[in-house]
Design a protein around this motif. Structure first.
Motif, mmCIF file in Angstrom:
data_model
loop_
_atom_site.group_PDB
_atom_site.id
_atom_site.type_symbol
_atom_site.label_atom_id
_atom_site.label_comp_id
_atom_site.label_asym_id
_atom_site.label_seq_id
_atom_site.Cartn_x
_atom_site.Cartn_y
_atom_site.Cartn_z
ATOM 1 N N UNK A 125 0.827 -1.202 0.000
ATOM 2 C CA UNK A 125 0.000 0.000 0.000
ATOM 3 C C UNK A 125 0.866 1.259 0.000
ATOM 4 N N UNK A 126 2.018 1.184 0.718
ATOM 5 C CA UNK A 126 2.950 2.324 0.746
ATOM 6 C C UNK A 126 3.522 2.575 -0.645
ATOM 7 N N UNK A 127 3.909 1.492 -1.331
ATOM 8 C CA UNK A 127 4.453 1.619 -2.684
ATOM 9 C C UNK A 127 3.395 2.160 -3.645
ATOM 10 N N UNK A 128 2.161 1.656 -3.482
ATOM 11 C CA UNK A 128 1.072 2.125 -4.340
ATOM 12 C C UNK A 128 0.814 3.621 -4.113
ATOM 13 N N UNK A 129 0.846 4.030 -2.847
ATOM 14 C CA UNK A 129 0.636 5.442 -2.502
ATOM 15 C C UNK A 129 1.717 6.321 -3.117
ATOM 16 N N UNK A 130 2.980 5.864 -3.057
ATOM 17 C CA UNK A 130 4.090 6.619 -3.651
ATOM 18 C C UNK A 130 3.952 6.700 -5.162
ATOM 19 N N UNK A 131 3.517 5.593 -5.771
ATOM 20 C CA UNK A 131 3.352 5.558 -7.221
ATOM 21 C C UNK A 131 2.277 6.554 -7.657
ATOM 22 N N UNK A 132 1.168 6.598 -6.906
ATOM 23 C CA UNK A 132 0.088 7.538 -7.219
ATOM 24 C C UNK A 132 0.577 8.972 -7.061
ATOM 25 N N UNK A 155 3.655 10.056 -7.285
ATOM 26 C CA UNK A 155 4.611 10.327 -8.359
ATOM 27 C C UNK A 155 3.877 10.600 -9.671
ATOM 28 N N UNK A 156 2.859 9.769 -9.949
ATOM 29 C CA UNK A 156 2.072 9.936 -11.173
ATOM 30 C C UNK A 156 1.382 11.300 -11.183
ATOM 31 N N UNK A 157 0.843 11.704 -10.037
ATOM 32 C CA UNK A 157 0.180 13.001 -9.923
ATOM 33 C C UNK A 157 1.160 14.140 -10.213
ATOM 34 N N UNK A 158 2.376 14.028 -9.687
ATOM 35 C CA UNK A 158 3.394 15.060 -9.923
ATOM 36 C C UNK A 158 3.754 15.154 -11.407
ATOM 37 N N UNK A 159 3.900 13.991 -12.056
ATOM 38 C CA UNK A 159 4.225 13.962 -13.488
ATOM 39 C C UNK A 159 3.102 14.606 -14.291
ATOM 40 N N UNK A 160 1.843 14.233 -13.980
ATOM 41 C CA UNK A 160 0.694 14.795 -14.686
ATOM 42 C C UNK A 160 0.599 16.302 -14.471
ATOM 43 N N UNK A 161 0.872 16.741 -13.250
ATOM 44 C CA UNK A 161 0.828 18.169 -12.933
ATOM 45 C C UNK A 161 1.874 18.936 -13.732
ATOM 46 N N UNK A 162 3.096 18.389 -13.796
ATOM 47 C CA UNK A 162 4.165 19.049 -14.553
ATOM 48 C C UNK A 162 3.828 19.121 -16.038
ATOM 49 N N UNK A 163 3.292 18.047 -16.579
ATOM 50 C CA UNK A 163 2.930 18.042 -17.991
ATOM 51 C C UNK A 163 1.781 18.999 -18.280
ATOM 52 N N UNK A 164 0.828 19.077 -17.359
ATOM 53 C CA UNK A 164 -0.261 20.055 -17.517
ATOM 54 C C UNK A 164 0.305 21.469 -17.532
ATOM 55 N N UNK A 165 1.256 21.744 -16.610
ATOM 56 C CA UNK A 165 1.868 23.072 -16.556
ATOM 57 C C UNK A 165 2.606 23.386 -17.850
ATOM 58 N N UNK A 166 3.287 22.374 -18.383
ATOM 59 C CA UNK A 166 4.018 22.574 -19.646
ATOM 60 C C UNK A 166 3.070 22.925 -20.776
#
Length: 285
Positions: free
Chosen positions: A4-11, A13-24
């Motif tokens: 669950x900890x790994x899944x939480x980190x993955x989510x 991380x994915x949110x951060x990537x999506x946020x950066x791409x949206x900003x771009x």
């Protein structure tokens, strides 16, 4: 629990990537298509901008004659020679060469040559405006390019007249219009990111303000310096973007503002520059 900890980190991380791409994507759209709407302007800067005087679009006739049989313009790399008046709409494959022509870098690049005088530069500006218009479409009217044209004109005039009020009336109208145009297209970056272009915008507004004796332009440019210099330069005096090339270019901008502020005895602007400029120069070394 480790799963669950790994899944939480993955989510996360994915949110951060999506946020950066949206900003771009949003940044690209904002830069290319939403300039002039002032969507990302902080409220205090919107108020400053609204105080800047608007004028009608200047139209300059093409100079009728010239004592020069050819124009040799120094661009980003080498020279471009024109027999008679330049063909401003000429196609140039290299982007840096193309924008160098339309940012009027050749004004400063050629200013120290013996054959160049004040009227050489002013007549070329008149020629460019008469063919291209004050704010043509495409890369020539991106905010950075507009700011470069303003700054290069003011610095070129200062070089020959030894002052900041030597622009002829028709060129003053051009600079006034460009400064108004730029003030509504300042390069604030969405998403709490930073970029060096906002300081280039500031330099143009301050130099235009000195040249036109417009306190509103000086005040807006000064406020941009105060707000964004600490954000784009780190505690050690290095440009946050990590480019040594841009660091030297950026430091040149600040030195030019300082030179102009000393000329005009603008102590408010000098106070903003004093501490950070020493750090910038040390970082250059």
């Amino acid at each position: 629990s480790s799963v669950s900890y790994s899944f939480s980190n993955a989510v996360k991380y994915l949110f951060q990537v999506l946020k950066l791409n949206f900003q771009r994507i949003y940044r690209f759209i904002a830069v290319r298509f939403l300039r002039g709407l002032m969507l990302d302007y902080p409220i205090k800067f919107k108020k400053k901008v609204k105080a800047i005087k608007e004028i009608s679009t200047p139209k300059l006739p093409h100079p009728k004659s010239s004592k020069y049989k050819e124009y040799k313009l120094k661009l980003a790399k080498g020279y471009k020679t024109f027999r008679g008046w330049p063909n401003w709409k000429i196609g140039i494959e290299s982007h840096e060469q193309h924008v160098s022509l339309h940012r009027w870098n050749w004004l400063l690049n050629s200013a120290s040559e013996d054959s160049i005088d004040l009227e050489w530069g002013f007549d070329l500006i008149r020629s460019w405006i008469s063919i291209m218009g004050v704010t043509p479409s495409g890369a020539a009217s991106e905010s950075y390019s507009v700011a470069e044209r303003i700054s290069n004109t003011c610095l070129f005039s200062r070089h020959f007249t030894k002052g900041w009020t030597g622009l002829p009336s028709d060129i003053k109208e051009v600079i006034q219009y460009k400064a108004y145009f730029l003030s509504r297209r300042l390069e604030f970056i969405p998403g709490n990111l930073t970029g060096n272009h906002i300081i280039n915008n500031s330099r143009a507004l301050i130099l235009a303000g000195y040249s036109l004796e417009e306190n509103e332009l000086i005040g807006l440019g000064r406020d941009l310096l105060y707000e964004y210099l600490p954000k784009v330069v780190d505690e050690d005096g290095f440009l946050r973007e990590g480019s040594s090339h841009y660091h030297f270019l950026f430091t040149r901008w600040i030195l030019e503002i300082r030179m102009a502020a000393i000329d005009r005895q603008d102590r408010g602007t000098l106070r903003i520059l004093e501490e950070i400029l020493e750090k910038l120069l040390c970082a250059c070394n």
